[in-house]
Design a protein around this motif. Structure first.
Motif, short mmCIF file in Angstrom:
data_model
loop_
_atom_site.label_atom_id
_atom_site.label_comp_id
_atom_site.label_asym_id
_atom_site.label_seq_id
_atom_site.Cartn_x
_atom_site.Cartn_y
_atom_site.Cartn_z
N TRP A 102 107.23 89.69 73.56
CA TRP A 102 106.32 89.27 74.62
C TRP A 102 105.19 90.29 74.78
O TRP A 102 104.02 89.91 74.91
CB TRP A 102 107.09 89.09 75.92
CG TRP A 102 106.23 88.67 77.08
CD1 TRP A 102 105.80 87.41 77.36
CD2 TRP A 102 105.70 89.52 78.11
NE1 TRP A 102 105.03 87.41 78.51
CE2 TRP A 102 104.96 88.68 78.99
CE3 TRP A 102 105.79 90.87 78.38
CZ2 TRP A 102 104.30 89.19 80.11
CZ3 TRP A 102 105.13 91.37 79.50
CH2 TRP A 102 104.40 90.54 80.35
N GLN B 249 100.42 90.50 74.60
CA GLN B 249 99.65 90.80 75.81
C GLN B 249 98.46 91.71 75.49
O GLN B 249 98.51 92.52 74.56
CB GLN B 249 100.54 91.47 76.86
CG GLN B 249 101.79 90.68 77.20
CD GLN B 249 101.49 89.25 77.60
OE1 GLN B 249 100.65 88.99 78.45
NE2 GLN B 249 102.22 88.30 76.99
N VAL C 22 103.67 89.21 91.72
CA VAL C 22 102.93 87.97 91.42
C VAL C 22 101.56 87.98 92.09
O VAL C 22 100.54 87.62 91.47
CB VAL C 22 103.77 86.75 91.85
CG1 VAL C 22 102.92 85.47 91.76
CG2 VAL C 22 105.01 86.61 90.97
N ARG D 87 99.87 91.23 84.85
CA ARG D 87 101.02 90.93 84.02
C ARG D 87 102.13 91.95 84.30
O ARG D 87 101.83 93.12 84.52
CB ARG D 87 100.63 90.96 82.54
CG ARG D 87 99.66 89.85 82.14
CD ARG D 87 99.13 90.08 80.73
NE ARG D 87 98.33 88.95 80.27
CZ ARG D 87 97.06 88.77 80.53
NH1 ARG D 87 96.41 89.66 81.28
NH2 ARG D 87 96.41 87.71 80.07
N GLU E 256 106.09 79.46 93.96
CA GLU E 256 104.98 80.34 93.57
C GLU E 256 105.45 81.52 92.73
O GLU E 256 104.72 82.02 91.87
CB GLU E 256 104.23 80.85 94.81
CG GLU E 256 105.05 81.67 95.80
CD GLU E 256 105.69 80.86 96.89
OE1 GLU E 256 105.91 81.42 97.98
OE2 GLU E 256 105.95 79.66 96.66
N GLU F 32 106.25 80.02 89.16
CA GLU F 32 105.03 79.73 88.42
C GLU F 32 104.29 81.01 88.03
O GLU F 32 103.79 81.14 86.91
CB GLU F 32 104.11 78.82 89.25
CG GLU F 32 104.67 77.43 89.46
CD GLU F 32 104.90 76.70 88.16
OE1 GLU F 32 104.04 76.82 87.25
OE2 GLU F 32 105.93 76.01 88.03
N GLY F 33 104.21 81.95 88.98
CA GLY F 33 103.51 83.20 88.69
C GLY F 33 104.20 84.00 87.59
O GLY F 33 103.53 84.62 86.75
N THR F 34 105.52 83.97 87.58
CA THR F 34 106.27 84.69 86.54
C THR F 34 106.13 83.99 85.20
O THR F 34 105.97 84.64 84.16
CB THR F 34 107.75 84.80 86.94
OG1 THR F 34 107.86 85.48 88.19
CG2 THR F 34 108.54 85.56 85.89
N LYS F 35 106.18 82.67 85.22
CA LYS F 35 106.02 81.92 83.97
C LYS F 35 104.65 82.19 83.35
O LYS F 35 104.51 82.28 82.13
CB LYS F 35 106.17 80.42 84.25
CG LYS F 35 106.10 79.55 83.01
CD LYS F 35 106.31 78.09 83.39
CE LYS F 35 106.21 77.19 82.15
NZ LYS F 35 106.41 75.76 82.51
N GLU F 36 103.65 82.36 84.19
CA GLU F 36 102.27 82.56 83.70
C GLU F 36 102.02 83.99 83.25
O GLU F 36 101.36 84.21 82.22
CB GLU F 36 101.29 82.21 84.82
CG GLU F 36 99.83 82.34 84.44
CD GLU F 36 98.91 81.98 85.58
OE1 GLU F 36 97.71 82.35 85.51
OE2 GLU F 36 99.37 81.36 86.56
N ARG F 37 102.53 84.99 84.01
CA ARG F 37 102.14 86.38 83.73
C ARG F 37 103.30 87.36 83.62
O ARG F 37 103.07 88.54 83.41
CB ARG F 37 101.20 86.88 84.85
CG ARG F 37 99.89 86.16 84.95
CD ARG F 37 98.99 86.80 86.00
NE ARG F 37 99.62 86.81 87.32
CZ ARG F 37 99.64 85.77 88.15
NH1 ARG F 37 99.05 84.65 87.81
NH2 ARG F 37 100.24 85.86 89.34
#
Length: 491
Positions: A297, A301, A330, A335, A358, A361-366
């Protein structure tokens, strides 16, 4: 030339250290860490360095941790002078051995393990072809110093935290006498005047975590006794370097006949025995299984964009705090890679198990979450730009070696004073002590990771360079390790 020795494997029915077939008598060091991750790792590093110097080392663990460190046994094939031994800590196999239960572990070691340790050393003197000639004992187990001295074996204390914390522990009796302890929540920002060398630096909230207890508390008294007991050792080893804590080392020097500063140990290992072997030792000294999926991962980045989050091997947080921290991560928009142990968060009340949308979603994104990360590799990765840490000493030094600035959220022991040293003396991090709501976490991370952070990076570059210089040939830690090995050979 390093001699190759035949090591017989341990027989679990016996406490005796394995016999060693050697052509000539060689020094034999027994190294015994307190059974916690933060103590084991630096003492494994010292073990590797002494083995590399041709000295036979027996590394003593508790049976419980010996079973968890299965991969460490394979390193004896690289160092023929390494032998692994274990001893009971006196607790049942299912005992949690986590932070809330450390007093039980400490008590059991003192009552159950101490006589076993005495017998182990006595058997070595009487029966082994290569008797133990030196014990390097964790400063957190002062009885090991007394047992070794009673049996006529030289003993060196190894305190695995910072010199500034150790010095503050030595000053505790004076702080009590002067009425500066105990501290309370109403006067935590008052300056402390009773720690020479740190005048104008320490507030009461910056004193070691134990100072928040009453002086007659058994845990408080244990630290006072442990600290004084270390002076009965013939010398002291510290995982630090002269340029990092020179003013404090000068105050400690009169208390010991000799102090060997040989840190940062992770960097000294790479300098002396190479990157591959040192990484193996670091990896195999983990009590938790490392999840390397986070490295893939990180590879995806942008440069310097990720905040690495880890609070070490002992810290435990309430679910409420974990949610505040998570919201702050988040909401920062940065990141983040969060290493959060399965046992690190206390169970919440019924109905609190649902993770807000939230955060998901925030963790999934960043974000990316793992149980336990390969910390040194994470900090060295080009994508890592900051470290939200508990300010444990190993983590602090590893961050310095990697040149990664910190946000410090200290909890126990030496962490309070480490975070103050990082933020106010070295200027390589921000101190988030005692306040950790989501707004504070967000602000601290944004400040650490903002564009134009030249001042903190200039300080980190300077401190990190000094660390690398000291472990290079001709550097102070490099030289001090040679002196330690030579002094062991003279015993």
């Amino acid at each position: 030339m390093q001699q190759h020795v035949a090591v017989s494997h341990r027989d679990d029915s016996s406490l005796g250290i394995a016999e060693l077939k050697m052509d000539d008598q060689q020094p034999h060091v027994l190294i015994w860490p307190f059974p916690a991750q933060g103590h084991i790792k630096p003492m494994v590093g010292l073990t590797a360095l002494l083995c590399d110097a041709g000295i036979h080392v027996t590394f003593l663990n508790t049976d419980h941790n010996h079973r968890r460190l299965t991969y460490l046994q394979s390193l004896s094939t690289h160092f023929p002078t390494l032998h692994l031994e274990s001893i009971s800590d006196g607790l049942p196999a299912d005992h949690p051995r986590t932070l809330p239960f450390l007093p039980e572990l400490t008590s059991s070691i003192k009552s159950v393990t101490k006589p076993l340790f005495r017998q182990l050393l006595a058997d070595s003197i009487k029966n082994s072809v290569s008797p133990v000639t030196c014990v390097i004992a964790d400063g957190g187990m002062p009885f090991a110093i007394d047992v070794a001295k009673e049996l006529g074996i030289r003993v060196i204390a190894f305190r695995t935290f910072s010199a500034c914390c150790l010095w503050s522990y030595f000053c505790l009796p004076n702080l009590i006498q002067e009425g500066q302890l105990p501290v309370n929540d109403e006067d935590m920002d008052l300056m402390v005047a009773g720690v020479p060398g740190m005048e104008g630096l320490l507030r009461r909230r910056d004193l070691p975590g134990i100072c928040r207890r009453q002086p007659d508390d058994p845990s408080f008294q244990l630290f006072v006794v442990e600290t004084q007991a270390m002076t009965r050792a013939s010398a002291l080893i510290l995982n630090t370097y002269d340029d990092l804590e020179a003013p404090i080392l000068s105050h400690l020097a009169p208390l010991f006949s000799k102090i060997y500063t040989i840190g940062p140990l992770n960097a000294l290992m790479r300098s002396r025995i190479g990157d591959a072997v040192s990484r193996s030792f670091s990896s195999f000294s983990n009590l938790w299984e490392v999840d390397r999926s986070c490295m893939t991962w990180l590879d995806s980045q942008p440069l310097g964009s990720v905040v690495y989050v880890s609070f070490g091997s002992l810290a435990i947080m309430t679910r409420g705090f974990a949610m505040e921290l998570w919201h702050g991560l988040v909401n920062s928009g940065k990141r983040f890679l969060w290493a959060v142990r399965r046992d690190a968060i206390l169970p919440g009340a019924e109905g609190e198990q649902v993770i807000p949308v939230e955060l998901q979603e925030g963790t999934k994104e960043r974000g990316f979450l793992v149980d336990w990360a390969p910390q040194e590799d994470v900090l060295a990765h080009p994508s890592t730009g900051g470290f939200l840490t508990h300010s444990g000493w190993n983590s602090t030094l590893e961050s310095i070696v990697a040149g990664v600035p910190m946000v410090c959220w200290p909890q126990i022991a030496d962490q309070q004073i480490n975070s103050r040293w990082v933020s106010e003396v070295c200027r390589i991090g921000l101190d988030m002590k005692d306040t950790c709501d989501r707004s504070t976490v967000e602000t601290m991370i944004k400040t650490l990771m903002k564009d134009g952070r030249e001042e903190i990076m200039m300080s980190m570059d300077r401190i990190s360079k000094l660390a690398h210089d000291c472990v290079s040939q001709g550097g102070s830690s490099y030289h001090n390790l040679d002196m330690l090995a030579e002094d062991i050979r003279k015993i």
